[in-house]
Enzyme design. Structure first.
Site, mmCIF file in Angstrom:
data_model
loop_
_atom_site.group_PDB
_atom_site.id
_atom_site.type_symbol
_atom_site.label_atom_id
_atom_site.label_comp_id
_atom_site.label_asym_id
_atom_site.label_seq_id
_atom_site.Cartn_x
_atom_site.Cartn_y
_atom_site.Cartn_z
ATOM 1 N N TRP A 43 24.015 -4.014 -6.462
ATOM 2 C CA TRP A 43 22.579 -3.837 -6.707
ATOM 3 C C TRP A 43 22.025 -5.107 -7.340
ATOM 4 O O TRP A 43 22.686 -5.748 -8.172
ATOM 5 C CB TRP A 43 22.339 -2.661 -7.653
ATOM 6 C CG TRP A 43 21.874 -1.413 -6.969
ATOM 7 C CD1 TRP A 43 20.595 -0.957 -6.898
ATOM 8 C CD2 TRP A 43 22.663 -0.455 -6.252
ATOM 9 N NE1 TRP A 43 20.537 0.218 -6.183
ATOM 10 C CE2 TRP A 43 21.790 0.552 -5.768
ATOM 11 C CE3 TRP A 43 24.012 -0.343 -5.953
ATOM 12 C CZ2 TRP A 43 22.239 1.653 -5.030
ATOM 13 C CZ3 TRP A 43 24.459 0.735 -5.219
ATOM 14 C CH2 TRP A 43 23.573 1.713 -4.765
ATOM 15 N N ASN A 44 20.782 -5.408 -6.967
ATOM 16 C CA ASN A 44 20.139 -6.667 -7.328
ATOM 17 C C ASN A 44 20.050 -6.914 -8.838
ATOM 18 O O ASN A 44 20.730 -7.794 -9.385
ATOM 19 C CB ASN A 44 18.760 -6.634 -6.647
ATOM 20 C CG ASN A 44 17.903 -7.846 -6.853
ATOM 21 O OD1 ASN A 44 18.007 -8.508 -7.868
ATOM 22 N ND2 ASN A 44 17.027 -8.124 -5.902
ATOM 23 N N TRP A 45 19.217 -6.131 -9.537
ATOM 24 C CA TRP A 45 19.048 -6.497 -10.958
ATOM 25 C C TRP A 45 20.237 -6.082 -11.797
ATOM 26 O O TRP A 45 20.502 -6.683 -12.833
ATOM 27 C CB TRP A 45 17.699 -6.052 -11.509
ATOM 28 C CG TRP A 45 17.399 -4.604 -11.754
ATOM 29 C CD1 TRP A 45 17.825 -3.528 -11.060
ATOM 30 C CD2 TRP A 45 16.560 -4.090 -12.814
ATOM 31 N NE1 TRP A 45 17.284 -2.377 -11.592
ATOM 32 C CE2 TRP A 45 16.505 -2.690 -12.677
ATOM 33 C CE3 TRP A 45 15.821 -4.674 -13.844
ATOM 34 C CZ2 TRP A 45 15.766 -1.863 -13.526
ATOM 35 C CZ3 TRP A 45 15.079 -3.846 -14.688
ATOM 36 C CH2 TRP A 45 15.060 -2.477 -14.537
ATOM 37 N N TYR A 83 27.148 7.180 -0.968
ATOM 38 C CA TYR A 83 25.768 6.905 -1.388
ATOM 39 C C TYR A 83 24.807 7.146 -0.226
ATOM 40 O O TYR A 83 25.080 6.783 0.912
ATOM 41 C CB TYR A 83 25.625 5.440 -1.854
ATOM 42 C CG TYR A 83 24.232 5.128 -2.364
ATOM 43 C CD1 TYR A 83 23.857 5.475 -3.655
ATOM 44 C CD2 TYR A 83 23.282 4.518 -1.537
ATOM 45 C CE1 TYR A 83 22.564 5.220 -4.119
ATOM 46 C CE2 TYR A 83 21.997 4.273 -1.992
ATOM 47 C CZ TYR A 83 21.647 4.621 -3.285
ATOM 48 O OH TYR A 83 20.376 4.374 -3.745
ATOM 49 N N ASP A 113 12.946 4.325 -11.000
ATOM 50 C CA ASP A 113 12.659 5.126 -9.809
ATOM 51 C C ASP A 113 11.708 6.307 -9.983
ATOM 52 O O ASP A 113 10.751 6.447 -9.252
ATOM 53 C CB ASP A 113 13.977 5.668 -9.240
ATOM 54 C CG ASP A 113 15.034 4.589 -9.094
ATOM 55 O OD1 ASP A 113 14.744 3.424 -9.393
ATOM 56 O OD2 ASP A 113 16.146 4.918 -8.673
ATOM 57 N N TYR A 141 16.650 10.817 -16.271
ATOM 58 C CA TYR A 141 16.585 9.480 -15.675
ATOM 59 C C TYR A 141 15.511 8.603 -16.306
ATOM 60 O O TYR A 141 15.616 8.261 -17.476
ATOM 61 C CB TYR A 141 16.326 9.715 -14.187
ATOM 62 C CG TYR A 141 16.994 8.770 -13.221
ATOM 63 C CD1 TYR A 141 18.245 8.247 -13.433
ATOM 64 C CD2 TYR A 141 16.340 8.417 -12.043
ATOM 65 C CE1 TYR A 141 18.825 7.400 -12.495
ATOM 66 C CE2 TYR A 141 16.916 7.584 -11.093
ATOM 67 C CZ TYR A 141 18.163 7.080 -11.331
ATOM 68 O OH TYR A 141 18.720 6.251 -10.395
ATOM 69 N N GLU A 183 25.230 5.322 -18.164
ATOM 70 C CA GLU A 183 24.072 4.823 -17.412
ATOM 71 C C GLU A 183 22.815 4.899 -18.277
ATOM 72 O O GLU A 183 22.023 3.970 -18.329
ATOM 73 C CB GLU A 183 23.891 5.646 -16.122
ATOM 74 C CG GLU A 183 22.850 5.061 -15.179
ATOM 75 C CD GLU A 183 22.737 5.843 -13.863
ATOM 76 O OE1 GLU A 183 23.375 6.911 -13.739
ATOM 77 O OE2 GLU A 183 22.012 5.378 -12.968
HETATM 78 C C1 9WN Z 1 18.199 3.250 -6.300
HETATM 79 C C2 9WN Z 1 21.893 0.982 -9.775
HETATM 80 C C3 9WN Z 1 20.469 1.457 -9.637
HETATM 81 C C4 9WN Z 1 19.519 0.744 -10.620
HETATM 82 C C5 9WN Z 1 18.150 1.397 -10.675
HETATM 83 C C6 9WN Z 1 18.337 2.864 -10.961
HETATM 84 C C7 9WN Z 1 19.219 3.502 -9.892
HETATM 85 C C8 9WN Z 1 19.151 3.737 -7.390
HETATM 86 C C9 9WN Z 1 19.432 5.209 -7.176
HETATM 87 O O1 9WN Z 1 20.466 2.873 -9.869
HETATM 88 O O2 9WN Z 1 18.534 3.448 -8.655
HETATM 89 O O3 9WN Z 1 18.072 1.858 -6.385
HETATM 90 O O4 9WN Z 1 19.945 5.523 -6.101
HETATM 91 O O5 9WN Z 1 19.172 6.037 -8.046
HETATM 92 O O6 9WN Z 1 17.117 3.512 -11.065
HETATM 93 O O7 9WN Z 1 17.355 0.784 -11.660
HETATM 94 O O8 9WN Z 1 19.374 -0.598 -10.235
HETATM 95 O O9 9WN Z 1 22.329 1.079 -11.109
#
Ligand code: 9WN
Length: 429
Positions: free
Chosen positions: A43-45, A91, A173, A358, A402
């Site tokens: 995942w990006n960030w 996923y 999200d 969340y 998380e």
């Molecule tokens: C969708 C990975 C990611 C974070 C997001 C968080 C959650 C994903 C999901 O998990 O999002 O991108 O499927 O719930 O909200 O900030 O990057 O940790």
């Protein structure tokens, strides 16, 4: 600042070793998954934050994290929010749902940009080491292309504010801030099989109502061939998220710093002008009467007067108004006084607050770091320290989860979480 490990109390050393262990366990060979099963890709960030944590013990591996993320970059500069390096079916939605044309396979939207901030952090830890200079120099044009993408595709009218076209793009999200814009978004007609609720208690995850709209947007954009201008013109969901814009502003400043080392004079001028434009854009989200930053719905043109954690992120982005800093700090103190552990993602006395769900209440370590760092940069040291202490207490009490319940400190969502461990190493422990 380099941490003197020998001076740390032994219990903190144990926690730091546990954090390193998590990042090693979630390493899939050059990239880190956020956690096993629930999020089995890059995942990006998350990766940008992970790289900063990894830089505290392995500089080479920290650069590799950013380099593997940029393998997913599209030719137009977009850095997708997921890079599907591997085939794993735990996923949803996987690469076939996104239908993006790239190798390695990716999603088709982005996430809050933190890679310039991350590269600057690693470079600082590397202390002039030549290999690091070369790796930063190679990354610089890619990060510049990403920022140009944000400016071109997500602010086509040059307002200084970029729009997100999907709640996932904001990184937060199911924030209550998106409830209104999602009300105007149709639900998908496709029957789909969520995997998240098989792995995590459904009361901690987004509701089905939201997922039906998340998937509608993915299907719409896929049908538009992921063409930026068509997406911008046809989407029912378009929001200037104050959180993403603040994070982008910080990344833009850090990119400007990288440009002093690796860029041209013309690029430096361009980035300075853009940083000034972003500052002005962000100012338009300030509501002086409420003393708060609000996101704006770019479809209706109206502000969304719901305060979330994102309203404090301009502190991370850089504010030049002592009055606003003071007002934000006062409001944050009020929020913290209403819970055991801060910072909650919604005020505990707001009608939308949901302590376990969340982005509708729980505490996230990355958010605490951004707000805490921002407070410290603006001289609000006691509050910065309070957030840092709360983060450390949560980690010690519940592990590297998380997210956490702000009223009880219970760990929620996915366990053994990479960016939480990274924040522990880079800031909290
Ligand atoms: C969708 C990975 C990611 C974070 C997001 C968080 C959650 C994903 C999901 O998990 O999002 O991108 O499927 O719930 O909200 O900030 O990057 O940790």
């Amino acid at each position: 600042m380099q941490v003197d490990e020998t001076a740390r109390p032994s219990d903190l050393k144990i926690w730091r070793s546990a954090a390193v262990e998590i990042l090693r366990k979630n390493d899939r060979g050059g990239y880190t998954v956020p956690t096993d099963h629930l999020y089995p890709f890059q995942w990006n960030w998350d990766s940008a934050f992970c790289a900063m944590g990894i830089a505290t013990f392995d500089i080479d591996r920290a650069w590799a994290e950013l380099e593997s993320l940029y393998l997913g970059q599209w030719s137009n500069g977009l850095l997708p929010h997921i890079v599907f390096h591997d085939v794993v079916d735990s996923y949803y939605p996987g690469p076939e749902v996104w239908g993006a044309n790239h190798s390695p396979q990716t999603s088709g939207i982005s996430q809050p940009p933190v890679t310039a901030t991350s590269a600057r952090f690693i470079l600082d830890r590397a202390k002039g080491d030549e290999r690091s200079e070369a790796r930063a120099a190679a990354l610089y044009p890619k990060i510049l292309a990403l920022h140009d993408w944000w400016a071109r595709e997500r602010d086509p009218d040059g307002t200084g504010l970029v729009g997100v076209l999907h709640p996932w793009e904001s990184g937060a999200d199911n924030s209550p801030v998106w409830d209104g814009p999602l009300n105007g978004t149709p639900a998908t007609q496709t029957v789909f099989n969520r995997r998240d609720v098989a792995l995590v208690d459904a009361t901690m995850r987004p509701r089905q109502w939201e997922y039906e709209r998340y998937i509608y947007l993915v299907e719409l954009y896929r049908s538009l061939g992921w063409d930026g201008p068509r997406m911008w013109a046809q989407t029912p969901f378009k929001v200037a998220d104050v959180g993403l814009n603040a994070i982008l502003m910080r990344d833009e400043h850090d990119l400007r710093f990288l440009a002093t080392r690796f860029g041209t004079e013309a690029e430096r001028r361009r980035l300075s002008a853009r940083a000034a434009q972003r500052q002005k854009g962000l100012e338009t989200l300030w509501d002086a009467k409420a003393g708060a930053y609000y996101s704006r719905d770019l479809v209706s043109g109206e502000p969304i007067p719901i305060a979330s954690h994102a309203g404090f992120l301009p502190l991370w982005g850089g504010l030049d108004s002592p009055d606003r800093v003071a007002r934000l700090a006062a409001e944050l103190r009020r929020w913290l006084d209403l819970c055991q552990f801060g910072a909650p993602t919604m005020a505990p006395d707001s009608p939308e607050f949901d302590q376990r769900r969340y982005w509708r209440g729980p505490v996230w370590a990355i958010v605490n770091w951004m707000i805490g760092d921002g407070l410290a940069r603006h001289g609000v040291d006691d509050l910065a320290q309070r957030l840092r202490d709360d983060t450390r207490r949560l980690m010690e009490q519940a592990g590297f989860c998380e997210y956490y319940d702000p009223l009880t400190g219970e760990g929620l969502g996915g366990g053994v979480f990479s960016w939480t461990a990274a924040v522990g190493l880079a800031w909290a422990l």
